[in-house]
Design a protein around this motif. Structure first.
Motif, PDB file in Angstrom:
ATOM      1  N   LYS A   1      -2.067   3.937  -3.845  1.00  0.00           N
ATOM      2  CA  LYS A   1      -1.827   2.849  -4.784  1.00  0.00           C
ATOM      3  C   LYS A   1      -1.753   1.524  -4.046  1.00  0.00           C
ATOM      4  O   LYS A   1      -1.401   1.460  -2.880  1.00  0.00           O
ATOM      5  CB  LYS A   1      -0.506   3.096  -5.531  1.00  0.00           C
ATOM      6  N   PHE A   2      -2.106   0.500  -4.770  1.00  0.00           N
ATOM      7  CA  PHE A   2      -2.081  -0.832  -4.195  1.00  0.00           C
ATOM      8  C   PHE A   2      -1.399  -1.735  -5.216  1.00  0.00           C
ATOM      9  O   PHE A   2      -1.761  -1.721  -6.390  1.00  0.00           O
ATOM     10  CB  PHE A   2      -3.521  -1.287  -3.937  1.00  0.00           C
ATOM     11  N   MET A   3      -0.378  -2.440  -4.794  1.00  0.00           N
ATOM     12  CA  MET A   3       0.323  -3.316  -5.739  1.00  0.00           C
ATOM     13  C   MET A   3       0.469  -4.706  -5.170  1.00  0.00           C
ATOM     14  O   MET A   3       0.701  -4.879  -3.974  1.00  0.00           O
ATOM     15  CB  MET A   3       1.719  -2.770  -6.033  1.00  0.00           C
ATOM     16  N   GLU A   4       0.323  -5.672  -6.042  1.00  0.00           N
ATOM     17  CA  GLU A   4       0.545  -7.064  -5.660  1.00  0.00           C
ATOM     18  C   GLU A   4       1.792  -7.546  -6.389  1.00  0.00           C
ATOM     19  O   GLU A   4       1.823  -7.544  -7.611  1.00  0.00           O
ATOM     20  CB  GLU A   4      -0.660  -7.904  -6.063  1.00  0.00           C
ATOM     21  N   LEU A   5       2.790  -7.934  -5.634  1.00  0.00           N
ATOM     22  CA  LEU A   5       4.037  -8.428  -6.225  1.00  0.00           C
ATOM     23  C   LEU A   5       4.157  -9.925  -6.013  1.00  0.00           C
ATOM     24  O   LEU A   5       3.785 -10.437  -4.950  1.00  0.00           O
ATOM     25  CB  LEU A   5       5.231  -7.757  -5.545  1.00  0.00           C
TER      26      LEU A   5
ATOM     27  N   GLU B   1      13.385  -2.276   0.040  1.00  0.00           N
ATOM     28  CA  GLU B   1      14.301  -1.536  -0.830  1.00  0.00           C
ATOM     29  C   GLU B   1      13.577  -1.048  -2.101  1.00  0.00           C
ATOM     30  O   GLU B   1      13.715   0.099  -2.507  1.00  0.00           O
ATOM     31  CB  GLU B   1      15.456  -2.473  -1.204  1.00  0.00           C
ATOM     32  N   ILE B   2      12.799  -1.954  -2.692  1.00  0.00           N
ATOM     33  CA  ILE B   2      12.031  -1.603  -3.897  1.00  0.00           C
ATOM     34  C   ILE B   2      11.069  -0.451  -3.601  1.00  0.00           C
ATOM     35  O   ILE B   2      10.949   0.497  -4.377  1.00  0.00           O
ATOM     36  CB  ILE B   2      11.257  -2.841  -4.425  1.00  0.00           C
TER      37      ILE B   2
ATOM     38  N   VAL C   1       7.100 -12.542  -5.677  1.00  0.00           N
ATOM     39  CA  VAL C   1       8.555 -12.569  -5.504  1.00  0.00           C
ATOM     40  C   VAL C   1       9.026 -14.018  -5.378  1.00  0.00           C
ATOM     41  O   VAL C   1       8.422 -14.820  -4.656  1.00  0.00           O
ATOM     42  CB  VAL C   1       8.973 -11.752  -4.259  1.00  0.00           C
TER      43      VAL C   1
ATOM     44  N   LYS D   1      13.078   2.887  -2.831  1.00  0.00           N
ATOM     45  CA  LYS D   1      13.825   3.479  -3.936  1.00  0.00           C
ATOM     46  C   LYS D   1      12.979   3.739  -5.161  1.00  0.00           C
ATOM     47  O   LYS D   1      13.259   4.652  -5.928  1.00  0.00           O
ATOM     48  CB  LYS D   1      14.940   2.505  -4.363  1.00  0.00           C
ATOM     49  N   LEU D   2      11.981   2.883  -5.396  1.00  0.00           N
ATOM     50  CA  LEU D   2      11.346   2.918  -6.712  1.00  0.00           C
ATOM     51  C   LEU D   2       9.842   3.122  -6.709  1.00  0.00           C
ATOM     52  O   LEU D   2       9.317   3.888  -7.498  1.00  0.00           O
ATOM     53  CB  LEU D   2      11.692   1.623  -7.476  1.00  0.00           C
ATOM     54  N   LEU D   3       9.134   2.429  -5.853  1.00  0.00           N
ATOM     55  CA  LEU D   3       7.676   2.487  -5.959  1.00  0.00           C
ATOM     56  C   LEU D   3       7.070   3.687  -5.240  1.00  0.00           C
ATOM     57  O   LEU D   3       6.107   4.273  -5.710  1.00  0.00           O
ATOM     58  CB  LEU D   3       7.048   1.195  -5.445  1.00  0.00           C
TER      59      LEU D   3
ATOM     60  N   GLN E   1      14.306  -7.040   0.187  1.00  0.00           N
ATOM     61  CA  GLN E   1      14.112  -6.664  -1.211  1.00  0.00           C
ATOM     62  C   GLN E   1      12.913  -5.745  -1.377  1.00  0.00           C
ATOM     63  O   GLN E   1      12.996  -4.727  -2.059  1.00  0.00           O
ATOM     64  CB  GLN E   1      13.910  -7.926  -2.071  1.00  0.00           C
TER      65      GLN E   1
ATOM     66  N   THR F   1       0.531   5.286   0.266  1.00  0.00           N
ATOM     67  CA  THR F   1      -0.427   6.364   0.543  1.00  0.00           C
ATOM     68  C   THR F   1       0.328   7.667   0.755  1.00  0.00           C
ATOM     69  O   THR F   1       1.485   7.666   1.164  1.00  0.00           O
ATOM     70  CB  THR F   1      -1.224   6.051   1.825  1.00  0.00           C
TER      71      THR F   1
ATOM     72  N   HIS G   1       0.853  -1.185   0.000  1.00  0.00           N
ATOM     73  CA  HIS G   1       0.000   0.000   0.000  1.00  0.00           C
ATOM     74  C   HIS G   1       0.883   1.226   0.000  1.00  0.00           C
ATOM     75  O   HIS G   1       1.761   1.338   0.844  1.00  0.00           O
ATOM     76  CB  HIS G   1      -0.859   0.053   1.261  1.00  0.00           C
TER      77      HIS G   1
END
Lengths: 83, 83
Positions: B41-45, B59-60, B47, B63-65, B56, B9, B7
């Motif tokens: 936003k809501f993301m399903e990863l 960190e993602i 891994v 740095k990125l999301l 990981q 926000t 999540h």
């Protein structure tokens, strides 16, 4: 006042170009262990007391926030906000 | 394979024009009982196994999301996807 959390996600089987783009970027940037990404929306609503929250929120999701053809929604009343 | 829900926000105090627009629209369309909307936003990863998921994913996110200046993130490893 009640707080409602809403998750809107693409139905399974519906292509998610945004998720694919995120996944490709992560892979390119060195996170090869990420094998799938799906992107959805998350909304926090504050709803006044004295209304049928379930009825109102499901109606709002169905009609306005989600596209029921390609999206699923889920909501949860998470807390009573004390004014 | 592990499934991770993320999540993202906006931090409290950060203006959310998208949420404000949704709220105004809902109010205009007859849902005056909605007193606040915040959009995230809501993301399903998915891994791969064999990596330190916590390390990981944080960190993602960092740095990125998410943009840590204005956004908070939260993640939860929700299930082991059996291949």
């Amino acid at each position: 006042m009640k707080k409602v959390n809403i998750h809107i996600t693409l139905k399974e089987g519906v292509l998610d170009p945004q998720g694919k783009a995120v996944q490709d970027s992560l892979n390119t940037l060195g996170y090869q262990e990420v094998k799938g990404v799906r992107v959805g929306k998350f909304m926090e609503l504050e709803v006044e007391d004295g209304v049928d929250v379930d009825k109102q929120v499901s109606e709002i999701c169905e009609k306005l926030l989600a596209n029921p053809v390609i999206e699923d929604y889920e909501y949860k009343v998470v807390e009573e906000v004390i004014q």
